[in-house]
Design an enzyme around this catalytic site. Structure first.
Site, PDB file in Angstrom:
ATOM      1  N   GLU A   1      -6.419   4.564  -9.142  1.00 30.02           N
ATOM      2  CA  GLU A   1      -7.652   5.157  -8.633  1.00 30.02           C
ATOM      3  C   GLU A   1      -8.241   6.209  -9.562  1.00 30.02           C
ATOM      4  O   GLU A   1      -7.528   7.027 -10.132  1.00 30.02           O
ATOM      5  CB  GLU A   1      -7.383   5.780  -7.249  1.00 30.02           C
ATOM      6  CG  GLU A   1      -8.638   6.211  -6.532  1.00 30.02           C
ATOM      7  CD  GLU A   1      -8.609   5.868  -5.053  1.00 30.02           C
ATOM      8  OE1 GLU A   1      -9.497   6.333  -4.335  1.00 30.02           O
ATOM      9  OE2 GLU A   1      -7.707   5.133  -4.615  1.00 30.02           O
TER      10      GLU A   1
ATOM     11  N   ASP B   1       0.859  -1.178   0.000  1.00 28.48           N
ATOM     12  CA  ASP B   1       0.000   0.000   0.000  1.00 28.48           C
ATOM     13  C   ASP B   1       0.898   1.231   0.000  1.00 28.48           C
ATOM     14  O   ASP B   1       1.109   1.872   1.033  1.00 28.48           O
ATOM     15  CB  ASP B   1      -0.901  -0.026   1.239  1.00 28.48           C
ATOM     16  CG  ASP B   1      -2.019   1.000   1.177  1.00 28.48           C
ATOM     17  OD1 ASP B   1      -2.211   1.598   0.104  1.00 28.48           O
ATOM     18  OD2 ASP B   1      -2.693   1.203   2.193  1.00 28.48           O
TER      19      ASP B   1
ATOM     20  N   THR C   1     -13.055   0.699  -3.306  1.00 32.43           N
ATOM     21  CA  THR C   1     -12.365   1.159  -2.104  1.00 32.43           C
ATOM     22  C   THR C   1     -13.307   1.988  -1.225  1.00 32.43           C
ATOM     23  O   THR C   1     -14.481   2.153  -1.548  1.00 32.43           O
ATOM     24  CB  THR C   1     -11.117   1.967  -2.511  1.00 32.43           C
ATOM     25  OG1 THR C   1     -10.353   2.277  -1.344  1.00 32.43           O
ATOM     26  CG2 THR C   1     -11.478   3.256  -3.225  1.00 32.43           C
TER      27      THR C   1
ATOM     28  N   LYS D   1      -9.704   1.541  -9.562  1.00 29.75           N
ATOM     29  CA  LYS D   1     -10.122   1.719  -8.168  1.00 29.75           C
ATOM     30  C   LYS D   1     -11.183   2.818  -8.082  1.00 29.75           C
ATOM     31  O   LYS D   1     -10.956   3.943  -8.521  1.00 29.75           O
ATOM     32  CB  LYS D   1      -8.891   2.097  -7.340  1.00 29.75           C
ATOM     33  CG  LYS D   1      -8.929   1.712  -5.877  1.00 29.75           C
ATOM     34  CD  LYS D   1      -7.558   1.948  -5.288  1.00 29.75           C
ATOM     35  CE  LYS D   1      -7.528   1.748  -3.794  1.00 29.75           C
ATOM     36  NZ  LYS D   1      -6.253   2.202  -3.234  1.00 29.75           N
TER      37      LYS D   1
ATOM     38  N   PHE E   1     -11.819  -1.163   4.748  1.00 29.55           N
ATOM     39  CA  PHE E   1     -10.832  -0.389   5.505  1.00 29.55           C
ATOM     40  C   PHE E   1     -10.873  -0.727   6.993  1.00 29.55           C
ATOM     41  O   PHE E   1     -11.765  -0.277   7.704  1.00 29.55           O
ATOM     42  CB  PHE E   1     -11.091   1.110   5.312  1.00 29.55           C
ATOM     43  CG  PHE E   1     -10.507   1.675   4.045  1.00 29.55           C
ATOM     44  CD1 PHE E   1     -10.310   0.887   2.924  1.00 29.55           C
ATOM     45  CD2 PHE E   1     -10.154   3.008   3.978  1.00 29.55           C
ATOM     46  CE1 PHE E   1      -9.779   1.406   1.764  1.00 29.55           C
ATOM     47  CE2 PHE E   1      -9.609   3.545   2.818  1.00 29.55           C
ATOM     48  CZ  PHE E   1      -9.426   2.748   1.702  1.00 29.55           C
TER      49      PHE E   1
END
Length: 332
Positions: free
Chosen positions: A104, A25, A165, A140, A187
């Site tokens: 993303e 990440d 996400t 994403k 998350f």
């Protein structure tokens, strides 16, 4: 003798890789080279941090030079440069990791299906122009209703794989699975943050609400035979990581990867498909009104989703400022 024995022990990170696909990440290429993850994921915040480092300025220059050729106004140049920059970061990452990279979509498009699809297809095209097959890319998107519908179109009509996400609730996870999304990123740490702030209680890995949420989603998916895979994200400590050993994937920051690399505690598999299939879970039927109501009734998920979109959008604006500075400098 004790020192030698410790050296021979397998690190927690190596043990974890036996149960779970480890994803970096980060936007830092050096960290990826060091910890050898299978995949990598980025977001505007990580890209912004990387863009501020001089060693990555060559990518910004390449993106700006491209933008100067294809756009005329400053705003158009910024958009073109930022879009390509996300792809150039992805390209460099794919030179390091053997698997896939998540790229993303601008969080400001989180409530617009058509624009999200259009932007995603543009990103895929930019990758393909650079010889990178779309099978190595995960687009994403934020797990809003619109983001999930955009992912459904991308998956079903364009064979573009998606990573949803800002995932904080079961209702988001079920909607993603029903849409045929490739992967979701619930998350863990941000769920914990909300509960700590709102309950003032203390938690460990056995009662961590983020760990429990991801475990429940994993079990639901395996129970009802969904193809969508779960990638736990946003960890606050290695205890959370260890508590989710066996999850399909886990995306972990460099600082926690380092802790895991230096830790030799024995890790056991916490999640597995056969046990998940034995769990007593009711199936949830989701349509748009049910999704919006159930999300509305979950204060934590509603607040963290909105907060996450705002933060990613703000960091995208900051990244645009960095790119604009380069446009001005290179234009002189």
């Amino acid at each position: 003798m004790e020192s030698k024995s410790k050296k021979q022990k397998m690190s927690a990170l190596e043990q974890l890789k036996k149960f779970t696909v480890v994803v970096a990440d980060t936007g830092d290429f050096e960290a990826m080279k060091l910890y050898k993850p299978t995949d990598a994921t980025t977001n505007p915040s990580l890209m912004l941090s990387a863009a501020k480092l001089e060693r990555y300025h060559y990518l910004i220059k390449e993106a700006v030079e491209h933008a100067n050729k294809v756009a005329t106004t400053t705003d158009e140049k910024i958009t073109e440069a930022v879009d390509l920059l996300s792809v150039l970061f992805g390209r460099e990452i794919l030179n390091i990791v053997p698997g896939r990279v998540s790229t993303e979509i601008d969080a400001r498009l989180s409530f617009d299906v058509d624009k999200s699809v259009k932007k995603a297809l543009k990103i895929i095209n930019l990758y393909e122009e650079r010889g990178i097959n779309k099978d190595r890319i995960l687009i994403k998107l934020a797990a809003t209703w619109e983001g999930i519908q955009a992912a459904k179109i991308l998956e079903q009509k364009h064979n573009v794989h998606c990573n949803l996400t800002l995932m904080f609730s079961m209702v988001q996870a079920v909607a993603c699975a029903e849409a045929g999304v490739t992967l979701i990123s619930p998350f863990v740490g941000r769920i914990l943050d909300w509960h700590v702030a709102n309950t003032k209680a203390s938690y460990d890995s056995t009662n961590d609400p983020g760990v429990i949420s991801v475990s429940n989603i994993y079990n639901y998916y395996k129970k009802f035979n969904y193809n969508t895979v779960v990638m736990g994200a946003s960890f606050r400590n290695i205890g959370e990581v260890k508590a989710l050993a066996g999850c399909d994937l886990l995306t972990i920051s460099p600082s926690l990867l380092e802790e895991l690399e230096n830790d030799t505690e024995t890790i056991t598999q916490k999640l597995n498909e056969s046990e998940a299939k034995q769990t007593n879970i009711d199936k949830i039927n989701i349509d748009e009104s049910t999704f919006r109501w159930m999300l509305n009734e979950d204060a934590m998920a509603t607040e963290k989703l909105s907060e996450g979109i705002r933060k990613f959008a703000a960091d995208m604006v900051k990244l645009e400022v960095v790119v604009e500075d380069f446009i001005q400098i290179l234009g002189k």
